[in-house]
Design an enzyme around this catalytic site. Structure first.
Site, mmCIF file in Angstrom:
data_model
loop_
_atom_site.group_PDB
_atom_site.id
_atom_site.type_symbol
_atom_site.label_atom_id
_atom_site.label_comp_id
_atom_site.label_asym_id
_atom_site.label_seq_id
_atom_site.Cartn_x
_atom_site.Cartn_y
_atom_site.Cartn_z
ATOM 1 N N ASN A 215 -1.934 -36.578 -65.104
ATOM 2 C CA ASN A 215 -3.088 -36.258 -65.954
ATOM 3 C C ASN A 215 -2.772 -36.657 -67.390
ATOM 4 O OD1 ASN A 215 -1.888 -33.908 -67.391
ATOM 5 N ND2 ASN A 215 -1.783 -33.099 -65.314
ATOM 6 N N LEU A 311 2.392 -20.080 -63.469
ATOM 7 C CA LEU A 311 2.004 -19.000 -64.393
ATOM 8 C C LEU A 311 1.732 -17.706 -63.626
ATOM 9 C CD1 LEU A 311 0.923 -17.797 -67.068
ATOM 10 C CD2 LEU A 311 -1.244 -18.936 -66.608
HETATM 11 N N1 CTP Z 1 -0.640 -23.406 -64.303
HETATM 12 C C1 CTP Z 1 0.575 -23.264 -63.659
HETATM 13 N N2 CTP Z 1 0.746 -23.744 -62.395
HETATM 14 C C2 CTP Z 1 -0.270 -24.392 -61.783
HETATM 15 C C3 CTP Z 1 -1.507 -24.552 -62.440
HETATM 16 C C4 CTP Z 1 -1.659 -24.059 -63.703
HETATM 17 O O1 CTP Z 1 1.509 -22.694 -64.237
HETATM 18 N N3 CTP Z 1 -0.079 -24.862 -60.568
HETATM 19 C C5 CTP Z 1 -0.806 -22.821 -65.628
HETATM 20 C C6 CTP Z 1 -1.000 -23.823 -66.753
HETATM 21 O O2 CTP Z 1 0.236 -24.163 -67.345
HETATM 22 C C7 CTP Z 1 -1.890 -23.041 -67.703
HETATM 23 C C8 CTP Z 1 -2.712 -22.158 -66.813
HETATM 24 O O3 CTP Z 1 -1.986 -22.080 -65.582
HETATM 25 O O4 CTP Z 1 -1.134 -22.207 -68.537
HETATM 26 C C9 CTP Z 1 -4.108 -22.572 -66.518
HETATM 27 O O5 CTP Z 1 -4.154 -23.874 -66.056
HETATM 28 P P1 CTP Z 1 -5.538 -24.563 -65.679
HETATM 29 O O6 CTP Z 1 -5.253 -25.903 -65.134
HETATM 30 O O7 CTP Z 1 -6.495 -24.444 -66.799
HETATM 31 O O8 CTP Z 1 -6.058 -23.608 -64.576
HETATM 32 P P2 CTP Z 1 -6.005 -23.677 -63.038
HETATM 33 O O9 CTP Z 1 -5.372 -22.425 -62.562
HETATM 34 O O10 CTP Z 1 -5.373 -24.936 -62.578
HETATM 35 O O11 CTP Z 1 -7.529 -23.619 -62.696
HETATM 36 P P3 CTP Z 1 -8.644 -24.787 -62.749
HETATM 37 O O12 CTP Z 1 -7.923 -26.092 -62.754
HETATM 38 O O13 CTP Z 1 -9.395 -24.516 -61.514
HETATM 39 O O14 CTP Z 1 -9.424 -24.512 -64.000
#
Ligand code: CTP
Length: 417
Positions: A215, A311
């Protein structure tokens, strides 16, 4: 935490570099932090910015000429040096750095620097060949071993049309370094003996030996947070996916590629007082094909497999849960609603929500230098203005320091999770 700059007398020495035109930005930032900033401009510096502009912006007269014959002028260098709580040379040209390294005192600026006993912070700005020249590097090495602090220049396009290292550091960086120098001076290392884990960058999920899912995350925000926490005295482990960012001084960097590797590295780094999850972790990986997919043969069969949510897993740990867990939420719509949902679902203490689609108010946080954030916590929502990622990092580090001071003062107030 109130700023270390509040009421501090800063002498800003502006030497002869085109980057002198950035002095107004530096002055504005320091004044915002309530520092009393006074400028001293060299002859070379005055070719790029007028003393009148500096005087208006700083609200103080500008010092520039040593060779007038008034009685006041004869001791002016001593007075200027004595009165300053810190001297910041920004921009510092190669010539001025050379003068400092050799102890020359042939104009007001070099004389003041030689007469000073307050801390000195130098922010160089020059052509990249001049920066890399062994003479410049030797001078800088000498000054560092003399106890002078530096804010290193940045890489990028230069006024001369060339590209490389040598651009004056961002004014926010100069501010942050000045604050941390004062912090060191005052021995206010708010986060001393605290350990933080910061995740940053994207993850790369391999598909076959040559392809991967990735990404646009640049890692900038995470690296800036790691640096800002370290500058407040914390021990920082920075677990990062593949990015092109320099490791901040005294930060321990662990390079990973995949989400699974990132989770392992975070677990290995525990225990920690705080964990800040800025990484854009891929939500899925794919069944890996050990041989390369070839076009013209059968279509690749990509089966998505959900990655661990690092997280959430760390937030829900029974053992070794850091007392402050902070997540980021990159959202394209319904920013605040999604942030509140993520706060609950992921079990963390704060969610920092930022938009990933450009709007009238803010650019996309992905890859750029600016960030418009909201902080959702159990106490409510904080709305921060559009700031550079460095400024977000320094303010966040201050907020984190406040949180830990609160815990020190009221151990029972460790927010119930
Ligand atoms: N995060 C993580 N591990 C993952 C996905 C996300 O630790 N597998 C953490 C990211 O580092 C960030 C937070 O979760 O601090 C939110 O990430 P985000 O991508 O916005 O959320 P998602 O849980 O992936 O939800 P979505 O993509 O559906 O919005």
């Amino acid at each position: 935490m109130s700023s270390f700059l509040n009421g501090k007398r800063i002498l800003l020495v502006i030497s002869g570099s085109i980057a002198a035109i950035k002095a107004p930005d530096i002055i504005r930032l320091f004044r915002k932090k309530k520092a009393d900033i006074r400028c001293l401009i060299t002859k070379g510096g005055a070719n790029f910015i007028t003393p009148l502009a500096l005087a208006s912006l700083s609200g103080n007269p500008v010092a520039q000429d040593m060779w007038d014959e008034s009685e006041e002028a004869s001791i002016r260098h001593i007075r200027l040096a004595r009165e300053a709580d810190m001297i910041i040379v920004a921009p510092a040209s190669a010539d001025f750095i050379s003068k400092m390294a050799h102890g020359l005192a042939n104009d007001l600026a070099s004389t003041v620097v030689l007469a000073a006993d307050s801390p000195i912070l130098v922010a160089p700005a020059m052509n990249h060949r001049m920066w890399h020249h062994s003479a410049t590097q030797r001078n800088i090495h000498q000054l560092k071993s003399d106890g002078i602090s530096f804010v290193d220049p940045e890489a990028g396009a230069m006024a001369c049309g060339e590209t490389g290292i040598g651009r004056l550091a961002a004014p926010e960086d100069i501010l942050l370094s000045a604050e941390s120098l004062f912090a060191e001076e005052q021995n206010h290392q708010f986060l001393k003996n605290r350990h933080f884990i910061v995740t940053a960058g994207p993850t790369h999920e391999p598909i076959d030996p040559v392809r991967y899912l990735a990404n646009r995350s640049s890692g900038k925000q995470g690296f800036a947070i790691a640096e800002a926490l370290q500058k407040l005295g914390a021990k920082v482990t920075l677990v990062t996916g593949p990015v092109y960012q320099n490791t901040p001084d005294r930060v321990e960097r662990v390079n990973v590629e995949t989400a699974i590797e990132m989770e392992k590295a975070v677990e290995n780094a525990l225990p920690a007082d705080g964990a800040i999850f800025t990484a854009a972790v891929a939500d899925w990986r794919f069944n890996y094909s050990p041989s390369k997919y070839k076009k013209g043969r059968s279509e690749p069969e990509l089966i998505p497999i959900e990655n661990p949510d690092i997280l959430s897993n760390i937030s829900h740990r029974k053992i070794d849960r850091p007392s402050l867990v902070v997540g980021f939420a990159a959202e394209s719509e319904n920013l605040l609603e999604n942030a509140k949902v993520k706060l609950q679902q992921k079990g963390c203490d704060w969610i920092i929500a930022n938009p990933v689609i450009e709007s009238e108010d803010a650019p996309s946080a992905m890859g750029g230098d600016y960030n418009k954030i909201f902080i959702a916590s159990h106490a409510g929502i904080e709305n921060w203005p559009l700031l550079s990622k460095k400024e977000v990092a320094s303010r966040l580090a201050s907020k984190i320091a406040d949180y830990f001071n609160l815990i020190n003062e009221h151990p029972s107030s460790i927010i119930s999770k």
